[in-house]
Design a protein around this motif. Structure first.
Motif, mmCIF file in Angstrom:
data_model
loop_
_atom_site.group_PDB
_atom_site.id
_atom_site.type_symbol
_atom_site.label_atom_id
_atom_site.label_comp_id
_atom_site.label_asym_id
_atom_site.label_seq_id
_atom_site.Cartn_x
_atom_site.Cartn_y
_atom_site.Cartn_z
ATOM 1 N N GLN A 220 8.362 -22.380 -7.696
ATOM 2 C CA GLN A 220 6.962 -22.832 -7.580
ATOM 3 C C GLN A 220 6.336 -23.036 -8.958
ATOM 4 O O GLN A 220 5.607 -24.010 -9.180
ATOM 5 C CB GLN A 220 6.149 -21.798 -6.782
ATOM 6 C CG GLN A 220 6.473 -21.832 -5.295
ATOM 7 C CD GLN A 220 5.827 -20.665 -4.541
ATOM 8 O OE1 GLN A 220 5.751 -19.547 -5.059
ATOM 9 N NE2 GLN A 220 5.374 -20.919 -3.325
ATOM 10 N N GLU B 299 4.795 -26.510 -10.272
ATOM 11 C CA GLU B 299 3.388 -26.635 -10.695
ATOM 12 C C GLU B 299 3.291 -27.204 -12.123
ATOM 13 O O GLU B 299 2.415 -28.007 -12.428
ATOM 14 C CB GLU B 299 2.681 -25.268 -10.638
ATOM 15 C CG GLU B 299 2.482 -24.724 -9.221
ATOM 16 C CD GLU B 299 1.712 -25.688 -8.320
ATOM 17 O OE1 GLU B 299 0.751 -26.332 -8.806
ATOM 18 O OE2 GLU B 299 2.082 -25.819 -7.138
ATOM 19 N N ASP C 278 8.300 -30.046 -0.993
ATOM 20 C CA ASP C 278 7.296 -30.215 -2.062
ATOM 21 C C ASP C 278 7.958 -30.647 -3.369
ATOM 22 O O ASP C 278 7.423 -31.473 -4.111
ATOM 23 C CB ASP C 278 6.526 -28.902 -2.295
ATOM 24 C CG ASP C 278 5.730 -28.482 -1.065
ATOM 25 O OD1 ASP C 278 5.475 -29.358 -0.210
ATOM 26 O OD2 ASP C 278 5.370 -27.288 -0.956
ATOM 27 N N CYS C 279 9.119 -30.064 -3.653
ATOM 28 C CA CYS C 279 9.832 -30.414 -4.887
ATOM 29 C C CYS C 279 10.248 -31.887 -4.882
ATOM 30 O O CYS C 279 10.116 -32.587 -5.895
ATOM 31 C CB CYS C 279 11.076 -29.537 -5.060
ATOM 32 S SG CYS C 279 10.701 -27.842 -5.544
ATOM 33 N N LEU D 164 9.507 -25.533 0.639
ATOM 34 C CA LEU D 164 9.408 -25.608 -0.816
ATOM 35 C C LEU D 164 10.215 -26.810 -1.321
ATOM 36 O O LEU D 164 9.783 -27.551 -2.223
ATOM 37 C CB LEU D 164 9.934 -24.301 -1.429
ATOM 38 C CG LEU D 164 9.904 -24.158 -2.951
ATOM 39 C CD1 LEU D 164 8.504 -24.426 -3.493
ATOM 40 C CD2 LEU D 164 10.370 -22.757 -3.376
#
Length: 1022
Positions: A552, A556, A614-615, A611
């Motif tokens: 994460q 970010e 999102d990546c 996750l």
């Protein structure tokens, strides 16, 4: 518009290509160099378990031929271009076995194995037939020569060319008439190899260029007939009384992978493979050849399971041959071949079909004097943009045909316009973030210090665009245990600054400016940081780690910098600290062979799948280096890597002295290799077929687009096609793979690969143009995905069943009539049984007791993105007799088959499978050889903990080390060197890779599996 060649060091388009004449390169075992005699060796092949040499049956062992050339097989010789052929079945009269014996006997009666191979020699009636009973062993033939050296037939009154059929013995049915085969029947069948013929020098007449089976050159040869029982079994008077009526299948009489590979090398390795012709089957992946692009993509980019596909879905269903392409869009080319040209059409971008959006390619048809073009995929007619207009010549080709890569080549790139970019703005160059686990295990093992030392020099080798002075990639650094430490390495600072984020439940990046930096500008600050990290954590007592928050944090950071990139995560243990994505130890070997076994391959939690999504949206690719000392749950930790197109590397029980080189080589290659970011791939097909299924490391949010945060030069995507309409033999079928990606300099590009295939209405044409290596690559990936949702036994049974159906369909529809007692295999699929057996025996589908759950999850993930060359050597490893190597030449010694009976205790062998290199040392190896290779004076002093061979100044040591270096250079990962002494505990591990033998975990030997396949085929046919 001119062709822009920036970033491509190849010669200007249209000039002569370098390096086609006399091409010879000591690569994957290319053709033996001229003037080098083939080494002779007697491979051990006796019936006795253990290693005692058997007594040779009457007469001496086969010696090496007197001259350099291997002797031709005596007996009936077949002229080149005339495949041996008999239009009659070999009468197979069942005789002399009581029914009860036949039933208790686990495989079929008197196995005959036929391929469309050329005939070796006239058959000799064998004295008696009948399969061995379980538990009985039979003395085998004498130690055989290598496969390329044939042996004389048993003593016989017949020699020389053979006018008619051989004399019949016993109950063999009438001899066939001797008239020539009826014209018009394809000469494709029935070279036979019965149970035990000597090693065949040429299994199949190989064909340079396009096969011309149908045409019969010259007058047809007299039919050659091989008797079903022409098996040189042991002579009656040599056998103990109770064994007289029995014999076993000779391993030399069944299709040999080594022979097929050697034949292809000698037949197809010398000429360049020119891609201008539709539906050409390329040379095997094991052959060293040069490719000349003339309108179809190189087989380095795309390989197909078949290059001639059925016209109808009914025909495809009947054959059961999967139609699939293994695509490696960014494959590395050898230096002699030209990289794809980069075409810049300016602001208007590439020319495309209005309806299906296919890109301009060599198969588009220009009409109306060049003002419009008809799409080869969907037949829609599109206006040619004014700036792209060009007149046509008298053949209907544009006059600038040879000046434009997209009109004359199979592979090329377009510079993408802003319309192809996220949020309609050009991308920034990507970033690399190094994230280092600094928990107790990582520090104590010396890993942290090793990584920091290596990064100091490695950062100078970040990938860069062809002519750029320095890489455009920015770098950042994070360390972590239970909390995360970010580092400000801004060039204006005297010392790096550390910021700690302990709230791992709500991850944020505490700094923007100074986290991602240019290596050259911040060189001194980065060096200072890498010196300080090992010291800062030298006395840590923290053993727990987090994992998801690390990903994460990287995600970010890339979001904040508005760029794509790659995270390099170095991780040591199961993340049990309190944090999102926390895992528990769920390893349970008791689940193996139960219906719940599939859970071992599935992710523990859906957290990582979300996750990963999102990546992918951000273009954040994750590469994972794992250093476990116990269960780590690779199945879960690998999810993000898998869906983002990243790579996993695993070093169990990492030790500095033995694993250092392997890890550093992997890291260097991983950081330096060509990679595209934020990639989307779509495969378009001409009307009649469509892409329905995809295998590989990627993410799909719809049914057509394969999305990868990162795609490197080693990754493949396998695509399966199904019919949605009829195809036409005249127009064939077309594929176009379009990959949109950001280069390492931040340039948005489209890479296009086109391939044209033939279509057929006859099953024989399909079976003649298949590629077994690619078929196995597809079947392995299909099976390895299947274990996620089905019990492993179901997956194994489905594989065997599908292959039996493929071969039964051939037998029923393409082979000439013959008795059911014969196994007939298509020429280009004769290795399907041996390779399929290797897949069935692999650790994922049949684990031995020493294989961990993590190993299986790791292998499953690796194989999913392997190319055809990698699966080939992974499932059927390469075994080389090092003691037969010619120290004065660049060539490799001839490979031998993967079976213990081929090993001699007086020799040293090397076995490689793409992940490991084993050096096996026999107990009777001469002391001088041991001294030359290991620098010790006796067998007992050889250390099996060596991770590299000592550097000794003698020809044998230099030759072996150069062979190992050459093999390392051919593989995408650095292989671990393991020294195995005969009768040592490590020998069990080594024997696991002798895939033609029975395996300890219950896998069948090649001979037994072939019998099993024959039984399955007979059941389907009856």
């Amino acid at each position: 518009m001119s062709v822009n060649q920036q970033a491509h060091p190849g010669p200007p388009y249209g000039q002569p290509q370098p390096g086609y004449q006399g091409y010879q390169q000591p690569g994957y075992g290319g053709p033996p160099l001229p003037g080098v005699p083939q080494s002779q060796y007697g491979a051990y092949n006796g019936p006795v378990p253990g290693y005692q040499q058997p007594v040779p049956p009457q007469g001496s062992l086969r010696g090496p031929p007197a001259s350099g050339a291997p002797p031709s097989t005596s007996g009936a010789s077949v002229p080149a271009g005339h495949p041996g052929y008999s239009q009659f079945g070999q009468g197979d009269v069942q005789n002399g076995i009581p029914a009860s014996a036949a039933q208790m006997h686990r495989y079929v009666r008197r196995e005959q194995i036929l391929t469309k191979a050329s005939l070796g020699r006239p058959a000799l009636p064998s004295p008696m037939q009948g399969p061995p009973l379980p538990g009985q062993t039979v003395a085998g033939p004498p130690p055989s020569q290598p496969n390329h050296v044939s042996s004389p037939p048993p003593p016989s009154s017949m020699s020389g060319p053979h006018p008619g059929p051989p004399p019949m013995g016993g109950l063999h049915g009438p001899p066939p008439p001797t008239h020539p085969p009826q014209p018009g029947y394809h000469m494709q069948q029935n070279g036979s190899f019965g149970q035990a013929r000597g090693p065949q020098p040429n299994y199949g007449g190989a064909f340079p260029g396009t096969p011309n089976y149908g045409s019969q050159p010259g007058p047809p040869p007299p039919p050659k007939r091989l008797d079903p029982d022409s098996i040189p079994s042991p002579q009656l008077n040599e056998l103990p009384p109770q064994q007289k009526p029995r014999h076993r299948i000779d391993p030399d009489a069944i299709p040999s992978p080594i022979q097929v590979i050697e034949d292809d090398r000698s037949n197809r390795g010398s000429e360049p493979f020119v891609t201008g012709v539709r539906g050409q089957v390329p040379p095997l992946v094991t052959t060293n050849f040069l490719v000349k692009d003339q309108g179809n993509a190189s087989p380095r980019y795309i390989r197909c399971t078949s290059y001639n596909i059925p016209c109808t879905s009914d025909m495809a269903k009947q054959s059961q041959v999967p139609l699939a392409a293994v695509i490696k869009p960014l494959a590395t080319l050898p230096p002699e071949e030209t990289l794809p040209y980069l075409v810049d059409h300016g602001e208007s971008g590439p020319v495309r079909c209005n309806r299906c959006k296919a890109y301009m390619c060599p198969f588009m048809q220009f009409i109306e004097g060049g003002r419009r073009f008809q799409c080869c995929f969907c037949s829609c007619v599109t206006e040619v943009p004014p700036h792209y207009f060009q007149h046509l010549d008298h053949t209907g080709k544009r006059v600038d045909f040879y000046d434009r890569p997209e009109l004359s080549l199979g592979s090329y790139e377009f510079l993408a316009t802003v319309d192809y970019c996220k949020n309609n703005k050009f991308p920034s160059p990507p970033a690399f973030i190094f994230m280092i686990d600094v928990s107790y295990n990582a520090v104590k093992s010396g890993l942290v210090r090793l990584i920091c030392e290596e990064l100091k020099s490695l950062l100078d080798y970040l990938p860069r665009e062809g002519n750029m002075e320095e890489s455009a990639i920015r770098v950042g650094f994070v360390t972590y245990n239970k909390v995360l430490h970010f580092y400000n390495v801004k060039s204006s600072l005297a010392q790096p600054q550390m910021m700690v984020v302990s709230d791992v439940a709500d991850m944020f990046v505490p700094l923007l400016d100074g986290f991602l930096v240019n290596v050259n500008e911040s060189r001194t600050v980065i060096a200072s940081l890498l010196d300080q990290i090992p010291e800062m954590f030298a006395d840590t007592r923290e053993t727990e780690t987090v994992f998801a928050p690390v990903i994460q944090a990287g995600l970010e950071a890339l979001k904040a910098a508005e760029c794509a990139g790659k995270l390099f995560i170095f991780h040591t243990s199961l993340p049990i600290a309190e944090a999102p994505g926390k895992l528990k130890n769920r390893d349970d070997r008791k689940l193996i062979n139960t219906d719940k076994e599939k859970t071992l391959f599935q992710s523990q939690t859906s957290f990582y799948n979300n996750l990963a999504k999102d990546c992918v949206a951000q273009g954040c690719c994750v590469d994972l280096f794992l250093f476990p000392n116990q269960y780590l749950d690779v199945a879960t930790l690998g999810v993000v890597t898998y869906h983002t197109g990243g790579s996993i590397y695993k070093y169990a029980y990492f030790q500095l002295e033995t694993d250092r080189d392997r890890f550093l080589n992997d890291l260097r290659r991983d950081v330096q290799k060509e990679v595209g970011f934020d990639a989307v791939m779509r495969v378009r097909t001409s009307t009649g077929i469509r892409a329905t299924d995809f295998f590989g490391a990627f993410y799909m949010s719809n049914t057509t687009d394969v999305e990868m945060a990162g795609l490197d030069c080693d990754k493949t995507i396998t695509v399966e096609f199904k019919h949605d309409d009829k195809l036409n033999e005249d127009s064939g079928a077309l594929l176009q793979c379009a990959l949109l990606y950001t280069s390492c300099a931040g340039q948005r590009r489209l890479r296009i690969h086109n391939l044209s295939l033939n279509c057929c209405t006859q099953l024989a044409d399909l079976y003649r143009n298949c590629e077994t290596d690619t078929l196995i690559n597809y079947l392995a990936k299909y099976a390895y995905r299947g274990v996620l949702n089905s019990p492993v036994k179901t997956v194994r049974d489905a594989l065997v069943n599908q292959c039996a159906q493929i071969l039964a369909c051939y037998r029923k529809n393409c082979a000439s009539p013959s008795s059911a007692g014969q196994l007939i295999l298509p020429e280009c699929m004769k290795l399907l049984p041996v390779y399929l057996n290797c897949v069935l025996k692999s650790d994922v589908l049949q684990p031995g007791p020493e294989v961990t759950t993590d190993d299986r999850a790791y292998i499953r993930q690796l194989v999913t993105s392997m190319d055809v060359a990698e699966t080939n050597v992974f499932f059927y490893p390469r075994l080389l007799p090092l003691t037969k190597a010619d120290v004065d030449s660049n060539s490799l010694p001839a490979a031998i088959r993967n079976s213990e009976e081929r090993l001699s205790k007086g020799d040293i062998y090397l076995l490689e499978n793409g992940l490991n290199i084993f050096v096996w040392v026999g107990v009777n190896v001469q002391q001088g050889l041991i001294q030359n290779l290991f620098g010790v004076s006796s067998f007992s002093q050889i250390s099996n903990t060596l991770s590299a061979l000592p550097i000794l100044e003698n020809p044998f040591s230099k030759k072996v080390r150069s062979i190992i270096d050459m093999l390392q250079g051919q593989r995408s990962r650095y292989m671990k060197l393991i020294i195995v002494k005969q009768e040592d505990k490590l020998e069990m591990l080594f024997k696991h890779f002798l895939v033609e033998d029975k395996s300890l975990s219950g896998g069948a030997s090649y001979v037994d599996f072939l019998c099993h396949m024959h039984k399955e085929i007979r059941q389907l046919l009856s």
